[in-house]
Structures are given as structure tokens and as C-alpha cells.
Design a protein around this motif. Structure first.
Motif, PDB file in Angstrom:
ATOM      1  N   LYS A 311       0.877  -1.171   0.000  1.00 54.28           N
ATOM      2  CA  LYS A 311       0.000   0.000   0.000  1.00 54.28           C
ATOM      3  C   LYS A 311       0.909   1.213   0.000  1.00 54.28           C
ATOM      4  N   THR A 312       0.950   1.957  -1.098  1.00 55.38           N
ATOM      5  CA  THR A 312       1.882   3.078  -1.181  1.00 55.38           C
ATOM      6  C   THR A 312       1.318   4.324  -0.523  1.00 55.38           C
ATOM      7  N   SER A 313       0.018   4.347  -0.330  1.00 53.85           N
ATOM      8  CA  SER A 313      -0.619   5.455   0.373  1.00 53.85           C
ATOM      9  C   SER A 313      -1.992   4.959   0.766  1.00 53.85           C
ATOM     10  N   LYS A 314      -2.823   5.848   1.268  1.00 57.89           N
ATOM     11  CA  LYS A 314      -4.170   5.438   1.658  1.00 57.89           C
ATOM     12  C   LYS A 314      -4.935   4.844   0.472  1.00 57.89           C
ATOM     13  N   THR A 315      -4.635   5.376  -0.709  1.00 57.92           N
ATOM     14  CA  THR A 315      -5.403   4.940  -1.882  1.00 57.92           C
ATOM     15  C   THR A 315      -4.530   4.250  -2.926  1.00 57.92           C
ATOM     16  N   GLY A 316      -3.231   4.146  -2.654  1.00 58.77           N
ATOM     17  CA  GLY A 316      -2.339   3.591  -3.670  1.00 58.77           C
ATOM     18  C   GLY A 316      -1.968   2.144  -3.385  1.00 58.77           C
ATOM     19  N   MET A 317      -1.795   1.380  -4.461  1.00 60.08           N
ATOM     20  CA  MET A 317      -1.424  -0.026  -4.296  1.00 60.08           C
ATOM     21  C   MET A 317      -0.483  -0.443  -5.411  1.00 60.08           C
ATOM     22  N   LEU A 318       0.633  -1.025  -4.990  1.00 56.58           N
ATOM     23  CA  LEU A 318       1.617  -1.518  -5.951  1.00 56.58           C
ATOM     24  C   LEU A 318       1.688  -3.031  -5.806  1.00 56.58           C
ATOM     25  N   LYS A 319       1.607  -3.746  -6.926  1.00 57.94           N
ATOM     26  CA  LYS A 319       1.621  -5.209  -6.851  1.00 57.94           C
ATOM     27  C   LYS A 319       2.622  -5.765  -7.856  1.00 57.94           C
ATOM     28  N   PHE A 320       3.355  -6.767  -7.398  1.00 55.32           N
ATOM     29  CA  PHE A 320       4.250  -7.465  -8.318  1.00 55.32           C
ATOM     30  C   PHE A 320       3.990  -8.956  -8.208  1.00 55.32           C
ATOM     31  N   TYR A 321       3.948  -9.605  -9.338  1.00 52.31           N
ATOM     32  CA  TYR A 321       3.805 -11.058  -9.363  1.00 52.31           C
ATOM     33  C   TYR A 321       4.757 -11.588 -10.413  1.00 52.31           C
ATOM     34  N   GLY A 322       5.577 -12.546 -10.023  1.00 54.74           N
ATOM     35  CA  GLY A 322       6.499 -13.152 -10.973  1.00 54.74           C
ATOM     36  C   GLY A 322       6.428 -14.658 -10.832  1.00 54.74           C
ATOM     37  N   ALA A 323       6.324 -15.342 -11.964  1.00 52.43           N
ATOM     38  CA  ALA A 323       6.171 -16.794 -11.886  1.00 52.43           C
ATOM     39  C   ALA A 323       6.993 -17.480 -12.958  1.00 52.43           C
ATOM     40  N   TYR A 324       7.589 -18.579 -12.553  1.00 57.17           N
ATOM     41  CA  TYR A 324       8.205 -19.442 -13.534  1.00 57.17           C
ATOM     42  C   TYR A 324       7.427 -20.750 -13.520  1.00 57.17           C
ATOM     43  N   ALA A 325       7.128 -21.269 -14.703  1.00 62.25           N
ATOM     44  CA  ALA A 325       6.477 -22.576 -14.767  1.00 62.25           C
ATOM     45  C   ALA A 325       6.979 -23.299 -15.998  1.00 62.25           C
ATOM     46  N   GLY A 326       7.169 -24.579 -15.842  1.00 63.21           N
ATOM     47  CA  GLY A 326       7.578 -25.378 -16.978  1.00 63.21           C
ATOM     48  C   GLY A 326       6.786 -26.660 -16.989  1.00 63.21           C
ATOM     49  N   ASN A 327       6.595 -27.201 -18.178  1.00 57.96           N
ATOM     50  CA  ASN A 327       6.000 -28.528 -18.208  1.00 57.96           C
ATOM     51  C   ASN A 327       6.603 -29.334 -19.336  1.00 57.96           C
ATOM     52  N   LYS A 328       6.610 -30.644 -19.167  1.00 55.95           N
ATOM     53  CA  LYS A 328       7.122 -31.508 -20.210  1.00 55.95           C
ATOM     54  C   LYS A 328       6.326 -32.803 -20.258  1.00 55.95           C
ATOM     55  N   LEU A 329       6.332 -33.412 -21.411  1.00 55.28           N
ATOM     56  CA  LEU A 329       5.661 -34.692 -21.567  1.00 55.28           C
ATOM     57  C   LEU A 329       6.145 -35.333 -22.857  1.00 55.28           C
ATOM     58  N   GLY A 330       5.938 -36.642 -22.957  1.00 59.91           N
ATOM     59  CA  GLY A 330       6.286 -37.367 -24.171  1.00 59.91           C
ATOM     60  C   GLY A 330       5.331 -38.533 -24.333  1.00 59.91           C
ATOM     61  N   LEU A 331       4.836 -38.729 -25.530  1.00 56.64           N
ATOM     62  CA  LEU A 331       3.876 -39.818 -25.728  1.00 56.64           C
ATOM     63  C   LEU A 331       3.996 -40.405 -27.127  1.00 56.64           C
ATOM     64  N   ARG A 332       3.530 -41.628 -27.244  1.00 53.74           N
ATOM     65  CA  ARG A 332       3.542 -42.339 -28.520  1.00 53.74           C
ATOM     66  C   ARG A 332       2.142 -42.817 -28.858  1.00 53.74           C
ATOM     67  N   ASN A 333       1.812 -42.709 -30.151  1.00 50.61           N
ATOM     68  CA  ASN A 333       0.561 -43.257 -30.654  1.00 50.61           C
ATOM     69  C   ASN A 333       0.886 -44.049 -31.902  1.00 50.61           C
ATOM     70  N   PRO A 334       0.060 -45.055 -32.242  1.00 48.93           N
ATOM     71  CA  PRO A 334       0.261 -45.729 -33.517  1.00 48.93           C
ATOM     72  C   PRO A 334       0.147 -44.712 -34.648  1.00 48.93           C
ATOM     73  N   ASP A 335       0.988 -44.835 -35.659  1.00 51.86           N
ATOM     74  CA  ASP A 335       0.929 -43.858 -36.747  1.00 51.86           C
ATOM     75  C   ASP A 335      -0.297 -44.129 -37.609  1.00 51.86           C
ATOM     76  N   ILE A 336      -0.943 -43.056 -38.009  1.00 52.86           N
ATOM     77  CA  ILE A 336      -2.203 -43.201 -38.750  1.00 52.86           C
ATOM     78  C   ILE A 336      -1.975 -43.678 -40.189  1.00 52.86           C
ATOM     79  N   ASP A 337      -0.790 -43.364 -40.743  1.00 50.18           N
ATOM     80  CA  ASP A 337      -0.533 -43.719 -42.143  1.00 50.18           C
ATOM     81  C   ASP A 337       0.104 -45.094 -42.287  1.00 50.18           C
ATOM     82  N   ASP A 338       0.825 -45.510 -41.273  1.00 49.60           N
ATOM     83  CA  ASP A 338       1.514 -46.790 -41.387  1.00 49.60           C
ATOM     84  C   ASP A 338       1.403 -47.505 -40.039  1.00 49.60           C
ATOM     85  N   ALA A 339       0.568 -48.532 -39.993  1.00 49.87           N
ATOM     86  CA  ALA A 339       0.271 -49.208 -38.729  1.00 49.87           C
ATOM     87  C   ALA A 339       1.503 -49.856 -38.124  1.00 49.87           C
TER      88      ALA A 339
END
Lengths: 753, 212
Positions: A311-339
Motif C-alpha cells: 500500500k503506497t498510500s491510503k489509496t495507492g497499491m503496488l503489486k508485483f507477481y512473478g512466476a516461472y512454470a515449466g511442463n514436459k511430456l512425451g507420448l507415442r501413438n500408432p501412426d495413422i498412415d503406417d500401422a
């Protein structure tokens, strides 16, 4: 002459004075006791009596209250010139000069309504708002957390509202015939470039931001304010929380994830800081509950964030938000063109997001809202054809198969600045104006060889005015101008809303606006001078609302122009339309202890864009969509049960292929999927574990285990058609949310007390 | 002679002040009686208007602002149309804000502010999520300022009693607090005749109904 006053004469003189004064006092009383009866009536502008109005002498004691017919009578003991004040709740006070002489006086007052947010027409009735601060909103922030199908994902919860489509293969919001990218998210005014975690083809991810970060959510399914832009269909405007109520620590545990959070509120309650971290791994879950694709790298998410608020004053507001996020995945499916082959896909995403916002009241009626945000997103996608031993296929492949071996690296940087000034006019009216600047740099690196970078300096200026003619009639007029250096084009978008209150609870409103959005980067790479995509919205809304009930009906028509098309040349010549009718009914009153809402959306939409040879219904649009959400808290069981049933009729699918002999795109096959049914259930049980208030959550989607088909993929030769299915029919979640300090369980249940 | 005039003027002024304060005393006494017997929406609006007139005439006394707000709070509890509650409580809160500016850190005013929240929560229980903790914080503050304030204790007792156990409520705890509240009425002395002094009878009858 010198007067020498001794004690005796002093006392005597006082006694004499007292006598004189007493006499004067009595005289005054007698003179003043000219009792003047004052009578009259208090009426409103439509000549209806106002009950309970206060009538009195200004700065005096005498007065009374009007009766059920608006009549009043009192005796006034003052005299000479006085002012009668008539005041009543919700009305402007009226003053009238009178002269008191003992003769009866009649004073009749006709009071005008006072501008009042509670009583006034809602200009933005076309959007859905979830807020604790406003007294009447369609939703509460908690509704987002406790919707059974949502698993605390903001976008998934909004999918229970009219105007949204059930597109199970994507985390995005598809609104009123618009594609997912036509909905844009804003946090504290600035836009979010990558609101969702990295997504594998045809498998929905989740939103990056926890619903607990926000105190207010506005979801506009069309006709949104000129303060926002670059979204053809819809804006999701999120406002982050200010200072926390107290210092808290919390922990989340489940078979899927672990996480912790700490929020510290300074002793003077003027600043706070906090940090959180989490790790999600679906590996164990996927071992227990079989998934259709072969996940060789089960989805993992790691995230950490920090925040600082002051709260910078009676009516003032300063906000900071910082985020790091990562995601990973790996998957296999039968190929549609060549079984005999498998198609392996892996994804690695890193995302850094920062947001700084500042608000302050600069002068009596002048407010500033400023924001600054930088985000950096990196995607590393890799696809490979593999043999049955999960080894890369060697040797020369036919072109259509070879094209499936690729690697793509995306790097997206977005920096933005924004300032909005608001000046309050009389009553509830206000004008707002501001400017925004975005710098974006989007790089695509294909197979580590070809790199393409698009840089854009994007600037906008905007202004709008909320004009309340009376409490019953209001208009919002706005305009927005934008310039993109990449497109070297200006656009100018007018916006307009008109709202009229029919009676105490009902109102109608009309919205009109032009909305522009830059063509997607994947097309701008091929052609940079594409025009802005354009949508014109026309919306009519009827709303009847009490604090416990809301009924809303909407009719809309949307004109799409300048959509990106490649037919086969990339142009901005696409067009289309979307029109429909939507209903929303929420009721917290009729069934004891139950809170439920029902929605229905009818959508008729066609467009000619991308490779569509003519105007067709896009594959994300279902004609009929319906939702039932039911919540009930059982006091004795300390448990809240939530049910959500989602229904949508089948969506179209196409096999569109380029016919080189005729040099055009042709629809070789088409059809419609089976209809979509999803019954979700969740239960929240509240208890105490040690000193921690704890919520145990159990949730399951697709309780009835019905088959869900999101569309079809075709093989290169068009001979094989494979359904797009969810990785598993059901998703089951069991977890515990513990918190120390503040009673977080109040967050998880709303029907308390 | 000059001195005499001066003395006369001083005495005259004093007399006027006494007259004014006599009038204030008379009106406050009368309105407090009126408030005691008020039961209906109309009664409460009436007495709220009366106190507001006194408040606006005096301007520097917090008590008439307080009583006007209290009457409105009671009115809001009596309203059948829950849609009308917020407007009444808004007005009450505005009066309390003036009272608070005249008498900061006043346990009675803070307690009434918490009561206003209770009224708001009665409109829509889902408001309890944010207003519940706020109300608890206010009552905590009031009791810090005045540990034996019976009205703050009564509010706290009711919060405790009616909040489900899952949210930290307890009927037993509520009853214990209410007993403490009733005991505190015996020792608690309002600072002046016009300070809040309500609630004893209600607390006693409430305890009876809870113990049944």
C-alpha cells in the motif's frame, strides 16, 4: 471614575443578572414557543408515496418520518426563517426554506432518485462477473474453485457458462463460434501471452494461473469494453488479490502433486510478500489408471512464484507477481498412415511471467491504473516416427511420412506497458482513457535450420465514457485505435452499450462493437501484410436479477471479416458469421440448501477461413450446448457435494484436401461426432489435521464413463479415419489442501454459517 | 461596567449551552426509549431518522450517529425482502463511518460494524467466505480495546454458535461465550447515559433457547 467591586457586590450583581436572564429566558421561551405545525407529503417523481422519509429542520432536533402514504406532520418549536430537509434512502435530499410564525405550514416534497450503484442499471450485463466485492454478481470467486468438472481450472469452470463450447481436446475457451485464440486473458489490465501450459496435439492442458490468485473475474462473451483489444470473440479479465487478510502457510498434497505456499503480511498491514512452489507428476497416476497413448514421459509441471504487494498510500497499491512454470511430456501413438510405425511426440515448455501493477487516486475524482508486464515463453516440440522397438525409422521415407519427423523451437517474448486514467463525473458517470504499448518478438526455429522471427511494436489508444442519464438509463461509448508495425496498419474500433432498467429487478441492454485481432503468427510468417481479422458484435440481453436469483437471456449476431485464408494463397479474404440464443438461470433460493445453475446455448455459425473451400461450420462448434451445475453443503457431514452435467450435440469434422489438378481445397469426407456427455462429481470434506485446517477433495469426471469423441483425424490417403479421444475416459483426483493461519477452508465451501 | 457585561455574556452563553444540552438530553432520552420499544421495520426507520436528526444537529457527538446506525442494522434484520438489505446497511455503515471519525478506536462502533456484516451475510451465505473472517477480525479488535464489552462478546458468541464446526464454530463455545457476555453485563458500565447499553435481555433469552 473607578468602580471597586467587592465580593458582595459581585455576588449581588450576579444574582441580579441571573434574575434578568431568567426573565429573558422565559420571555424567549414564550416567544419562541410559537408552535408551528408542519404537514405535507413526500412523493417520488412518479407521484408514488415515499415511506420512511425523514423530515426535519436543518441542524435542528424537530422532525418526523413519513407514513405509508408518504404523509407527515410535526410541530416545530423554532421560529423565523428555517430550512426543512426531506431525505430518504436512495433519493436526493430536498431542502425548502420556510418562515415559522405559528401558522400551519404545508411542505410537499418530490424527491429525485440518487445515483446509486445498487439501484442503477448494469451497463455490462452482457458479461459474467465473479467478485466478492460487488454485492450482486452472477458468480462468486469460489464458484470457480468448486465447480465439479473444473478441477480448479479457471477456463474449465467458465465452460459451464452459456456461450462457451465443450471442446475437450483443448484447454482454451471457444466462445460463440470463435476459435480458442479469439479469447484473450488479461491480468490487472495487461494481456497474458501464454495463459495455458504447453499442449500436446489433441490433449487439453490447463491454465497456468491458480484461481486463488484472483479476487475478481470478468468473463465477457462479446461486446467487451474499449479498454481491451486483440480478441475477436471474448475477454477474460482477471484482477489479482490485494493484501492478504493475515499471514498464512499452506500445503497441497495428492498423488499427482505437492506444493506449498507462504504469504506474509507485515505488522502494519501495509505490505505483504509471498512465495510458492509446486511439482506435479502424473507418472504414478498413469500407472494406476491406464491411458490410451503410451506416455514414455508422463506429464510433469514445476512452478514457483513470488509476489510482493504494498500500500503506497491510503489509496495507492503496488503489486508485483512473478512466476516461472515449466511442463514436459512425451507420448507415442500408432501412426495413422503406417500401422507398423509409431508416432512419438515430446514437449518441453518454459514460461516466465511477470506483472507489475500500480493504482492510485491522483486527485479527488481522478484515478490511475498502470501496468507493466514481461513474459518469455519457450516451447521445444519434437516429433518422430518410430518402429515397434521405439527406435527412429531409418532409410528414406515417402514425403508424407518424412514430414512427420520434425523439431520446432518457439521463443515468444512480450513486453507491455499500459496506463489508464479514470475521471469520475457526476453520479455514477465516468470517463476513462489510456494507452498501451506491446513489444513482441516471436521466433520459430524449424528443424534447427530455418528460423523466422516476427517483431512487432504494437500501440493502442483508447477512451470510453460511462454515461448515466438516470439510474434507469445508461450508455457506455468507447473507441479504440491500434497500430501494428508488423502489419503497418491502423485499426479503429468503436464500442457501444446501452442499458435500460425496466423495473426494480429487470433490465435490457444492447451492445455493439467492432473487434480486431492480428492474424496468427503461423500465417504472418508466410505473408506479413495480412489485414486484421475483424468481428462485429451485436448483442441483446435481458436480465432479471435478485441477490439470490439470476435469469439472463441473450441473442447475438457476430459478423466475421478478413479472416485468414489460404486458398491456396494466404489472404485476408475469409469471412463468416455466428448467431445464437443463450439462457442462464441461477438459483440459490428455491431449493433449500441447494445452489444450482442451468445454461443453454444455441449456436449457428459458419465461416470460410483457412483451407475451408466454402462457408462451413468449424469443427469446434456444436449447435446445442447445455450445462447443469448443482452444489450443496451438508452441515452435519462437513461436506460439500458438487455435480456438473455438460451436454453438447455432435461437432462436424472434415477431411479437407488440396486437389492439385483443380488447384483448390476440397472436402473429401465429412461427418458429425456423437454428442458429448460429461457428468462430473466432486466432494470437499472439511476437517482439521493437527493445527491445519484441511480440505480433502475428491473429484471424478465422466462418472457415467460415456464415450467422448472430439473429432477425427484422417490418414494422408484419406482411407483411415481415427477418432480423437481423451487420453482416458475419466479423470480421478484425490488431494488434501492444508492451511495454517487463515481459515482457508472458507475458500473451499461457500454455504457456511 | 465592562466587566459586568462580560460576566453577563459568559453566563448567558453558559445558560444557552445548558439549554442546548438539556434539549440534547431530552431528545436522546426520548429516542433511546423509542429505540427500546421498536420492533418493526417502520419503528426502526422512524427512530433511525430521529437519531440522525439529532446527530446532524449536534455534529460532534458520536452516540446519535451510533444509535441511528444501530436502528438501521436492526431494520435490516427485520426486512423480508433480502434485496433491500444492502442499501439499508450501506446507509448504516456511512453513519458509522462518521461516528468512528468522531470517536476512533471505539469498541462499540467496531462491534456494530461487525453486526452490519452479519446482516449482509444473512442475504447470501456465500458472502461468509470473505465477510466471516473480516467480522471475526473486527470483533477481535473490539475485545482488545474493551475485553469485557458485552455486545462484542454477544456477537462473538453468535458467530461461534452458528458457524458449523467445520469452519471452527462450536455450539459449546458459543454458549460459554454467551454466559461470559451475560456476566459482563453485570460489571460493564457504559461511559455515559447515552452510550450503547442494549442487549442484556436478548442475551438472556438467547441463552435459554440455546440451552433447550
Amino acid at each position: 471614575m473607578v468602580y471597586k467591586i467587592n465580593y458582595f457586590t459581585f455576588v449581588l450583581s450576579i444574582e441580579i443578572m441571573k434574575g434578568v436572564l431568567m426573565f429573558l429566558g422565559v420571555m424567549m421561551a414564550v416567544l419562541g414557543a410559537a408552535q408551528t405545525p408542519i404537514t405535507g407529503r413526500v412523493l417520488d417523481k412518479k407521484s408514488r408515496p415515499i415511506v420512511g422519509a425523514s423530515i426535519g429542520i436543518k441542524d435542528g432536533y424537530d422532525g418526523t418520518t413519513s407514513d405509508s402514504l408518504g404523509r407527515f406532520k410535526f410541530i416545530c418549536y423554532d421560529k423565523d426563517s428555517q430550512t426543512v430537509v426531506i431525505s430518504a434512502m436512495g433519493y436526493k435530499s430536498l431542502e425548502q426554506k420556510i418562515f415559522l410564525s405559528g401558522n400551519p405550514i404545508e411542505v410537499n416534497g418530490m424527491l429525485k432518485e440518487e445515483p446509486n450503484e445498487l439501484a442503477a442499471v448494469i451497463i455490462t450485463a452482457g458479461s459474467f462477473e465473479a467478485s466478492d466485492e460487488k454485492k450482486t454478481t452472477v458468480l462468486k470467486p469460489l464458484d470457480i474453485v468448486t465447480t465439479a468438472s473444473a478441477n480448479a481450472d479457471v477456463a474449465a469452470a467458465l465452460r459451464t457458462l452459456p456461450g462457451t463450447q465443450q471442446v475437450g481436446e483443448s484447454a482454451e475457451l471457444f466462445v460463440r463460434g470463435g476459435a480458442g485464440y479469439e479469447t484473450r486473458q488479461f491480468i490487472d489490465g495487461t494481456t497474458v501471452a501464454n495463459p495455458f501450459f504447453g499442449q500436446a496435439p489433441d490433449i487439453a492442458s490447463r491454465g497456468r494461473f491458480s484461481p486463488f490468485l484472483f479476487k475478481g473475474t470478468v468473463f465477457s462473451t462479446g461486446g467487451y469494453s474499449a479498454l481491451y483489444g486483440q480478441a475477436l470473440s471474448s475477454a477474460l479479465i482477471l484482477e489479482s488479490i490485494d493484501l492478504p487478510e493475515q499471514t498464512t502457510a499452506s500445503a497441497n498434497v495428492s498423488g499427482l502433486f505437492v506444493g506449498g505456499q507462504y504469504q506474509h503480511l507485515a505488522k502494519d498491514k501495509k505490505s505483504s510478500w509471498g512465495a510458492s512452489g509446486g511439482y506435479t507428476n502424473l507418472g504414478v497416476y498413469f500407472k494406476l489408471i491406464k491411458q490410451r497413448p503410451d506416455f514414455f514421459d508422463a506429464p510433469k509441471v514445476y512452478n514457483a512464484d513470488v509476489n510482493f504487494r504494498k500500500k503506497t498510500s491510503k489509496t495507492g497499491m503496488l503489486k508485483f507477481y512473478g512466476a516461472y512454470a515449466g511442463n514436459k511430456l512425451g507420448l507415442r501413438n500408432p501412426d495413422i498412415d503406417d500401422a507398423s510405425l509409431k508416432n512419438s511426440f515430446s514437449l518441453n515448455n518454459h514460461n516466465l511471467y511477470t506483472n507489475m501493477s500500480y493504482k492510485e487516486r491522483l486527485a479527488n475524482r481522478l484515478k490511475l491504473n498502470a501496468g507493466f508486464s514481461v513474459s518469455l515463453n519457450k516451447d521445444d516440440l519434437f516429433q518422430q516416427l518410430q518402429n515397434q522397438d521405439n527406435k527412429p525409422v531409418t532409410g528414406t521415407l515417402p514425403q508424407e511420412l518424412a514430414a512427420k519427423n520434425f523439431g520446432v523451437k518457439n521463443t515468444n517474448l512480450l513486453a507491455q506497458m499500459r496506463a489508464v486514467l479514470e475521471y469520475k463525473l457526476r453520479g455514477l458517470s465516468a470517463v476513462r482513457g489510456g494507452a498501451e504499448y506491446w513489444y513482441s518478438s516471436d521466433e520459430v526455429r524449424f528443424n534447427n535450420r530455418f528460423t523466422n522471427t516476427l517483431n512487432d511494436n504494437f500501440a493502442s489508444v483508447f477512451a470510453e465514457a460511462d454515461l448515466y442519464v438516470t439510474n434507469d438509463l445508461a450508455a457506455k461509448l468507447g473507441a479504440r485505435a491500434e497500430h501494428s508495425s508488423l502489419l503497418s496498419q491502423w485499426n479503429m474500433a468503436p464500442r457501444m452499450s446501452l442499458a435500460y432498467k425496466l423495473n426494480k429487478r429487470s433490465q435490457i441492454s444492447a451492445d455493439y462493437g467492432i473487434f480486431y485481432q492480428k492474424p496468427l503468427n503461423q500465417y504472418l510468417i508466410f505473408k506479413r501484410d495480412l489485414p486484421y481479422m475483424q468481428a462485429n458484435h451485436y448483442i441483446l440481453t435481458f436480465q432479471k436479477m435478485t441477490v439470490l436469483n439470476t435469469f439472463r437471456a441473450q441473442v447475438f449476431n457476430k459478423d466475421y471479416r478478413q479472416l485468414t485464408r489460404f486458398g491456396p494463397d494466404t489472404t485476408g479474404g475469409g469471412r463468416g458469421y455466428a448467431r445464437g440464443v443463450e439462457f442462464f438461470w441461477r438459483d440459490k433460493k428455491s431449493l433449500k440448501d441447494f445452489d444450482y445453475w442451468i445454461t443453454y446455448s444455441f449456436l449457428d455459425t459458419k465461416r470460410q477461413y483457412l483451407n475451408f473451400p466454402y462457408e462451413m461450420t468449424p469443427n469446434f462448434a456444436a449447435k446445442h450446448t447445455a450445462n447443469v451445475v448443482i452444489k450443496r453443503y451438508f452441515t452435519k457431514l462437513k461436506t460439500q457435494l458438487n455435480l456438473n452435467y455438460q451436454f453438447a450435440t455432435g461437432r462436424p469434422y472434415y477431411n479437407i484436401r488440396y486437389n492439385s489438378s483443380q488447384s483448390k481445397w476440397m472436402v473429401e469426407d465429412e461427418g458429425r461426432t456423437i454428442s458429448f456427455n460429461n457428468l462430473s462429481f466432486s466432494a470437499n470434506y472439511l476437517t482439521t489435521v493437527g493445527k491445519a485446517f484441511t480440505v480433502f477433495v475428491f473429484s471424478i469426471t465422466n462418472v457415467l464413463n460415456t464415450k467422448q469423441v472430439f473429432g477425427y483425424n484422417y490418414s494422408f490417403d484419406g482411407q483411415v479415419k481415427q477418432p480423437i479421444l481423451p487420453p482416458a475416459r475419466q479423470f480421478v483426483f484425490v488431494g488434501a489442501f492444508l492451511s495454517w493461519g487463515q481459515d482457508r477452508r472458507q475458500d473451499a465451501i461457500n454455504n457456511n454459517l | 461596567m465592562k466587566k459586568m457585561f462580560f460576566t453577563a455574556a459568559v453566563i448567558l452563553l453558559a445558560q444557552c449551552l445548558v439549554a442546548q444540552s438539556e434539549r440534547y438530553t431530552a431528545f436522546m432520552t426520548q429516542h433511546l426509549k423509542q429505540l427500546d420499544t421498536a420492533r418493526s421495520v417502520v419503528d426502526y426507520q422512524n427512530v433511525a431518522n430521529s437519531f440522525e436528526r439529532v446527530a446532524n444537529a449536534e455534529k460532534s457527538e458520536w452516540q446519535p450517529f451510533y444509535h441511528a446506525a444501530y436502528a438501521l442494522c436492526m431494520k435490516s434484520f427485520e426486512l423480508k425482502d433480502k434485496d433491500a438489505v444492502d442499501a439499508v446497511v450501506d446507509k448504516g455503515d456511512a453513519l458509522l463511518a462518521v461516528a468512528e471519525s468522531l470517536s476512533p478506536n471505539n469498541a462499540e462502533i467496531i462491534t456494530l460494524k461487525a453486526m452490519m456484516l452479519t446482516s449482509r451475510m444473512s442475504v447470501d451465505m456465500s458472502r461468509g467466505m470473505t465477510m466471516g473472517p473480516k467480522s471475526a477480525m473486527m470483533l477481535g479488535q473490539a475485545l482488545q480495546l474493551q475485553p469485557n464489552n458485552p455486545r462484542a462478546l454477544m456477537q462473538m458468541a453468535q458467530n461461534k454458535y452458528y458457524t458449523p464446526e467445520a469452519f471452527g464454530g462450536s455450539q459449546k463455545g458459543g454458549i460459554a461465550l454467551l454466559e461470559k457476555c451475560i456476566a459482563s453485563y453485570e460489571t460493564f458500565k457504559p461511559a455515559s447515559a447515552f452510550d450503547p447499553n442494549w442487549g442484556k435481555e436478548y442475551a438472556v433469552s438467547l441463552l435459554q433457547s440455546w440451552k433447550k
